[in-house]
Design a protein around this motif. Structure first.
Motif, short mmCIF file in Angstrom:
data_model
loop_
_atom_site.label_atom_id
_atom_site.label_comp_id
_atom_site.label_asym_id
_atom_site.label_seq_id
_atom_site.Cartn_x
_atom_site.Cartn_y
_atom_site.Cartn_z
N VAL A 9 58.75 34.32 -71.16
CA VAL A 9 59.69 35.36 -70.74
C VAL A 9 61.12 34.93 -71.02
N VAL A 10 62.01 35.91 -71.08
CA VAL A 10 63.45 35.69 -71.17
C VAL A 10 64.08 36.14 -69.86
N LEU A 11 64.91 35.28 -69.28
CA LEU A 11 65.72 35.61 -68.11
C LEU A 11 67.19 35.39 -68.45
N VAL A 12 68.07 36.12 -67.76
CA VAL A 12 69.51 35.93 -67.93
C VAL A 12 70.08 35.46 -66.60
N ARG A 13 70.76 34.33 -66.65
CA ARG A 13 71.38 33.74 -65.45
C ARG A 13 72.85 34.15 -65.43
N LEU A 114 64.49 34.13 -80.43
CA LEU A 114 63.18 34.70 -80.70
C LEU A 114 62.76 34.46 -82.15
N LYS A 115 63.68 34.64 -83.07
CA LYS A 115 63.35 34.46 -84.49
C LYS A 115 63.05 33.01 -84.83
N SER A 116 63.71 32.07 -84.16
CA SER A 116 63.51 30.67 -84.49
C SER A 116 62.31 30.06 -83.76
N VAL A 306 57.77 38.08 -73.59
CA VAL A 306 57.71 37.72 -75.01
C VAL A 306 56.26 37.84 -75.47
N HIS A 307 55.97 38.92 -76.19
CA HIS A 307 54.62 39.20 -76.69
C HIS A 307 54.50 38.78 -78.15
N LEU A 308 55.07 37.66 -78.50
CA LEU A 308 55.12 37.19 -79.88
C LEU A 308 54.38 35.87 -80.00
#
Length: 334
Positions: A9-13, A114-116, A306-308
């Motif tokens: 997952v991605v979270l923003v702090r 995400l791309k890297s 993130v479903h990647l």
């Protein structure tokens, strides 16, 4: 592994957090901060809650990417699921946002990570629709069934049916749009406050869909593959019981562990029989986030799944200095 439950997952702090006045008009879930509390105090409390969510997910064995945000002009940046979604096969979507002061929440460094670190084949950006007054606020506006490929959407200013159809064509989903209102006739501003879809269970406030035929169609589509429906009341929706998300973590010995992440407030609103149905397929993990919930969103809104597929050559390192240190607990790596 379930297509429905992401393991990362991605979270923003966000260092600065206050309920966004630009979204208060159509978000009936927002609330004013307690009298006498300064913005600095509110932000400090919210920051501690963000850290608690990240910690709970990591302890469940979920891979967590945390991005710092020191920009004080982005009051809702803690809710990245409204501008970003990812999809199996390597696709990423970027969405048009209703409130103008939310549009610069979109971040190139998140996309670069995400791309890297994952296999991204294409990024489809719908944000160019904003000047035309057309909006679709990601997995807030839509609740996606990744197994049956259905996009459920309560129609609102933030969920335009034309861009919903376009998204479904681009990403291979069946659109399932419906009207949803509370007992006062106020439209539900985001679908993900009234519905959560897991692999084997769905939490949804069907009674908030006034059209009985459409309500029955939603129920039928949710259950066609054997998924059980936990029907939420409007009161439970107001306690954010619908704003949950199923994730795939790992136990200490490396076995898959499916969890339903929600707020403690949401968990307290559930009846014992509802909890029993949920826990037949996944463990409930709850975190107390009362300050963040003042903004009208809860745990689901905080999480961009993130479903990647991961790249195996990413060196287990974040792609950007903006990404906070990621725990390598339980041997999972970054």
């Amino acid at each position: 592994m379930s297509a429905q439950a992401p393991s990362s997952v991605v979270l923003v702090r966000a260092e600065r957090f206050v309920p966004n006045q630009a979204t208060a008009a159509d978000n009936a879930f927002q609330a004013a901060p307690p009298a006498g509390r300064s913005d600095e105090e509110i932000s400090a409390l919210a920051l501690a809650e963000m850290d608690a969510v990240a910690r709970a997910l990591r302890e469940a064995g979920v891979r967590v990417h945390v991005f710092a945000d020191s920009d004080h002009t982005r009051p809702d940046s803690v809710f990245p699921n409204n501008w970003l979604s990812t999809h199996a096969g390597g696709s990423v979507a970027v969405y048009p946002m209703y409130a103008s002061n939310r549009r610069h929440e979109r971040r190139a460094d998140v996309l670069e990570m995400l791309k890297s670190s994952y296999r991204v084949q294409t990024i489809i950006d719908y944000s160019g629709l904003e000047p035309d007054g057309i909006f679709l606020e990601g997995t807030g506006a839509m609740v996606l069934d990744h197994v049956s490929r259905v996009a459920y959407a309560a129609v609102s200013y933030r969920a335009d049916t034309h861009v919903l159809e376009r998204f479904c064509t681009d990403f291979g989903y069946e659109p399932m749009a419906f009207d949803a209102v509370d007992s006062s006739g106020v439209p539900v501003y985001h679908t993900n406050v009234m519905a959560c879809i897991g692999t084997d269970v769905a939490l949804v406030a069907l009674d908030m869909i006034p059209d009985h035929a459409r309500r029955a169609a939603v129920r039928e589509r949710l259950t066609v593959n054997g998924r059980r429906v936990v029907e939420l009341t409007e009161m439970q929706v107001r306690e954010f019981a619908g704003n949950a998300v199923e994730l795939c973590g790992r136990t200490s010995n490396g076995r898959r562990r499916y969890v339903m992440a929600m707020s403690s407030r949401a968990r307290r609103s559930l009846r014992d029989d509802q909890v029993a149905v949920i826990e037949e397929s996944c463990e409930i993990i709850d975190v107390d986030i009362p300050t963040i919930e003042l903004a009208g969103g809860s745990v689901r809104c905080m999480i961009a799944g993130v479903h990647l597929d991961r790249r195996r050559d990413d060196g287990h390192r974040p792609a950007s200095a903006a990404v906070a240190a990621i725990d390598e607990e339980r041997g999972l790596g970054a």
